[in-house]
Design a protein around this motif. Sequence first.
Motif, PDB file in Angstrom:
ATOM      1  N   ILE B 192     -19.675  60.652  18.476  1.00 46.74           N
ATOM      2  CA  ILE B 192     -19.722  59.233  18.104  1.00 46.74           C
ATOM      3  C   ILE B 192     -20.470  58.436  19.182  1.00 46.74           C
ATOM      4  O   ILE B 192     -21.297  57.583  18.872  1.00 46.74           O
ATOM      5  CB  ILE B 192     -18.294  58.685  17.894  1.00 46.74           C
ATOM      6  N   MET B 193     -20.189  58.750  20.446  1.00 50.77           N
ATOM      7  CA  MET B 193     -20.884  58.069  21.540  1.00 50.77           C
ATOM      8  C   MET B 193     -22.377  58.379  21.490  1.00 50.77           C
ATOM      9  O   MET B 193     -23.217  57.492  21.591  1.00 50.77           O
ATOM     10  CB  MET B 193     -20.317  58.503  22.909  1.00 50.77           C
ATOM     11  N   ALA B 194     -22.702  59.658  21.303  1.00 57.07           N
ATOM     12  CA  ALA B 194     -24.112  60.072  21.284  1.00 57.07           C
ATOM     13  C   ALA B 194     -24.862  59.412  20.129  1.00 57.07           C
ATOM     14  O   ALA B 194     -26.029  59.026  20.267  1.00 57.07           O
ATOM     15  CB  ALA B 194     -24.196  61.589  21.179  1.00 57.07           C
ATOM     16  N   ALA B 195     -24.181  59.241  19.008  1.00 59.92           N
ATOM     17  CA  ALA B 195     -24.841  58.702  17.807  1.00 59.92           C
ATOM     18  C   ALA B 195     -25.354  57.291  18.037  1.00 59.92           C
ATOM     19  O   ALA B 195     -26.356  56.874  17.457  1.00 59.92           O
ATOM     20  CB  ALA B 195     -23.866  58.726  16.634  1.00 59.92           C
ATOM     21  N   LYS B 196     -24.657  56.559  18.921  1.00 59.89           N
ATOM     22  CA  LYS B 196     -25.055  55.175  19.175  1.00 59.89           C
ATOM     23  C   LYS B 196     -26.445  55.101  19.798  1.00 59.89           C
ATOM     24  O   LYS B 196     -27.135  54.106  19.666  1.00 59.89           O
ATOM     25  CB  LYS B 196     -24.039  54.503  20.104  1.00 59.89           C
ATOM     26  N   LYS B 197     -26.811  56.184  20.504  1.00 60.77           N
ATOM     27  CA  LYS B 197     -28.111  56.169  21.185  1.00 60.77           C
ATOM     28  C   LYS B 197     -29.201  56.888  20.399  1.00 60.77           C
ATOM     29  O   LYS B 197     -30.351  56.909  20.795  1.00 60.77           O
ATOM     30  CB  LYS B 197     -27.966  56.824  22.561  1.00 60.77           C
ATOM     31  N   LYS B 198     -28.847  57.501  19.298  1.00 62.41           N
ATOM     32  CA  LYS B 198     -29.864  58.237  18.537  1.00 62.41           C
ATOM     33  C   LYS B 198     -30.732  57.267  17.737  1.00 62.41           C
ATOM     34  O   LYS B 198     -30.245  56.221  17.299  1.00 62.41           O
ATOM     35  CB  LYS B 198     -29.186  59.247  17.611  1.00 62.41           C
ATOM     36  N   PRO B 199     -31.998  57.622  17.525  1.00 58.62           N
ATOM     37  CA  PRO B 199     -32.902  56.683  16.844  1.00 58.62           C
ATOM     38  C   PRO B 199     -32.588  56.511  15.352  1.00 58.62           C
ATOM     39  O   PRO B 199     -32.429  57.502  14.630  1.00 58.62           O
ATOM     40  CB  PRO B 199     -34.284  57.322  17.021  1.00 58.62           C
ATOM     41  N   LEU B 200     -32.488  55.244  14.940  1.00 56.09           N
ATOM     42  CA  LEU B 200     -32.334  54.917  13.521  1.00 56.09           C
ATOM     43  C   LEU B 200     -33.472  53.960  13.180  1.00 56.09           C
ATOM     44  O   LEU B 200     -33.504  52.825  13.639  1.00 56.09           O
ATOM     45  CB  LEU B 200     -30.975  54.265  13.271  1.00 56.09           C
ATOM     46  N   GLU B 201     -34.389  54.478  12.382  1.00 56.01           N
ATOM     47  CA  GLU B 201     -35.592  53.711  12.072  1.00 56.01           C
ATOM     48  C   GLU B 201     -35.413  53.054  10.698  1.00 56.01           C
ATOM     49  O   GLU B 201     -34.837  53.670   9.802  1.00 56.01           O
ATOM     50  CB  GLU B 201     -36.740  54.723  12.017  1.00 56.01           C
ATOM     51  N   THR B 202     -35.904  51.845  10.544  1.00 54.42           N
ATOM     52  CA  THR B 202     -35.825  51.174   9.239  1.00 54.42           C
ATOM     53  C   THR B 202     -37.230  50.900   8.724  1.00 54.42           C
ATOM     54  O   THR B 202     -38.067  50.363   9.447  1.00 54.42           O
ATOM     55  CB  THR B 202     -35.033  49.865   9.370  1.00 54.42           C
TER      56      THR B 202
END
Lengths: 329, 250
Positions: B192-202
């Motif tokens: 969950i912590m790591a997911a916050k820093k993963k790229p989410l492109e729109t």
Amino acid sequence: MPNILVFAETRGSALRKVAFEAISAARALVDANGGGQVHALCAVPSGGAALAGQLGQHGADVVVTVEHPGFANFAREAVAATLAARAQGGGYRAVLLGFSAQGRDLAPRVAAKLDAPIATDVTEIRIAVDAVVVKHPVYANKVIATLQLDGPLVVLSTRPGSFAAVEAPRTATVESAAPASDPSGEKVVVKEMQEGGKGKIDLGEAPVIVAGGRGLKAPENFKLVEDLAAAFGNAAVGATRAVTDEGWRPHSDQIGQTGRQVSPQLYVAVGISGAIQHLAGMRSSKTIVAINKDKEAPIFKVADYGIVGDVMEVVPALTQAVREAKAHS
Amino acid sequence: MKIAVCLKRTPDSESRFRIAANGAAIDETGLKFDIDDFASYAVEVALQINEKQGPGETVAFAVGPDSVQETLRKAMSMGVDRAIQLKTDATTYDGLAIAKALAAELKAGGFDLILFGKHAFDTSGGVAGTATAELLGVACVTAASKLEIANGKGTARRELEGVAEIDEFSLPAVVTIDEGIARPRYPSLKGIMAAKKKPLETKPAQLGQPRVTVKKMELPPDRPPGRIIGDGVAAVPELVRLLRTEAKVL
Ligand SMILES: Cc1cc2nc3c(=O)[nH]c(=O)nc-3n(C[C@H](O)[C@H](O)[C@H](O)COP(=O)(O)OP(=O)(O)OC[C@H]3O[C@@H](n4cnc5c(N)ncnc54)[C@H](O)[C@@H]3O)c2cc1C
Ligand SMILES: Nc1ncnc2c1ncn2[C@@H]1O[C@H](COP(=O)(O)O)[C@@H](O)[C@H]1O
């Protein structure tokens, strides 16, 4: 009223119930809209013309037979290409398929090829001048949506059991056509087919389903369920997810939200609690019987006839009584 | 391998549904949303394939309004490397339009495998995956309950109506995932912590004009309330009588 093209689904060279249901749905639609023709297309290894009689009996005006040895297995790309090519020929308002395993696979392919709007698993169809309006159960049958499809040609699949197969006899004209792509050149190749057992009635086609849940306690006790199904004679055996998760029955027997959706004439729930996800797959059955030792079990809320009792005792007694009733009828 | 997983955001299937005031949608207040069930199996399958096959990349896609970002983050917290939102103003029920938006984005993505759920329980009924495959012109296996990838080839098992089918296909391919193949993992705290820093492109979705629209939503008629006819073996004769005379199924 323009014509409707129906995919007459077969397994091997035999027509399936969903084919007749879709033909009947199409017949009713064209008749309600001032006439038009129902064309049925079947893709079989051989013997297509022999199916024309049965299809005409249910209301097909034209039967298009497409024969190729490659259709012995499910040649999904060739069947979709052939249906789309025929539909493109013009004059059709809709392409209808059954919402069966084959129809689920084919309908979106055909819609994408034709760039036609699609609605699957529909329970009612109306055709207006500029739109097609359908009903489609959504959210695991907990809500009914009315959808409008805009376009001159639409693709629809009919929910099994929602459209009765009725006879509307006529003599169908037989046309033969070539596959639009080579069924032996598919990107996906069927390596093996494992039949579920000879003479086994499919859950989607059986008028009676006897389904077992965790209340049966052990896989060997499914014998009770099988015996009851055998006593009815025209019954298939189903199961809950608790049971398929345990590996007591194959996943393909699972009824419910994530399994098969069924609506037989009679559904007998044996040792099933009636979880919401199970009800999603069977609550549209005509008559529901439940046998459960817990009188508070939610299954009793939907059961037309409930018996509170131990399945180990009640089911054998019921099997015996059904056998006797059958012997006298 | 480079694997794409396409996700839909759906309400929890245990929910009680109410119809929204406009009569053409469900009332979303109080509903819990998550990755649709079959697509969550697809995420698990993608992660397992890449864990087994060594270095690869798993990318999640969702077409929809900003609410799908939460769904994409969830997938990243399970282990997906990055995510792409194909943004629309509202949720659409046109499965072919969704497939067009996905295909336009996936076309140049260089994916070996593109996974979908078999069908979403909410609205469209198993259109998005197969239609995407058709638009991309790649092999497509629907409702796989087993999937193996080796040497650039795939083998899948499909449990159909009383028949099991084993299919072989070459990559790239689209596979839609059935139940029974894998239990989706729970995200770990670290995930969950790591997911916050993963790229989410729109990016804007190339949807086109939706041609399937909801005119009305309604609750189905209730079944008549259930009836208990008796206890134990003693109730069997009455049941058989009712099946014969009332239900007319015997
Ligand atoms: C996302 C999701 C999807 C799901 N999809 C499905 C689905 O498609 N299909 C499905 O079925 N489930 C599905 N489930 C699971 C569902 O929630 C239930 O867990 C499941 O249906 C329970 O199965 P059961 O009734 O066999 O078992 P249980 O709930 O354990 O019920 C067993 C019943 O047997 C009774 N019993 C026990 N012993 C006896 C006896 N000797 N005599 C008589 N009665 C007895 C008990 O009183 C009890 O009511 C899904 C769940 C989730 C979360
Ligand atoms: N809006 C969407 N964005 C991305 N993937 C989707 C979307 N809608 C559906 N899917 C995928 O397609 C599968 C089948 O959905 P459906 O066609 O709605 O039954 C889902 O399980 C998802 O994997």
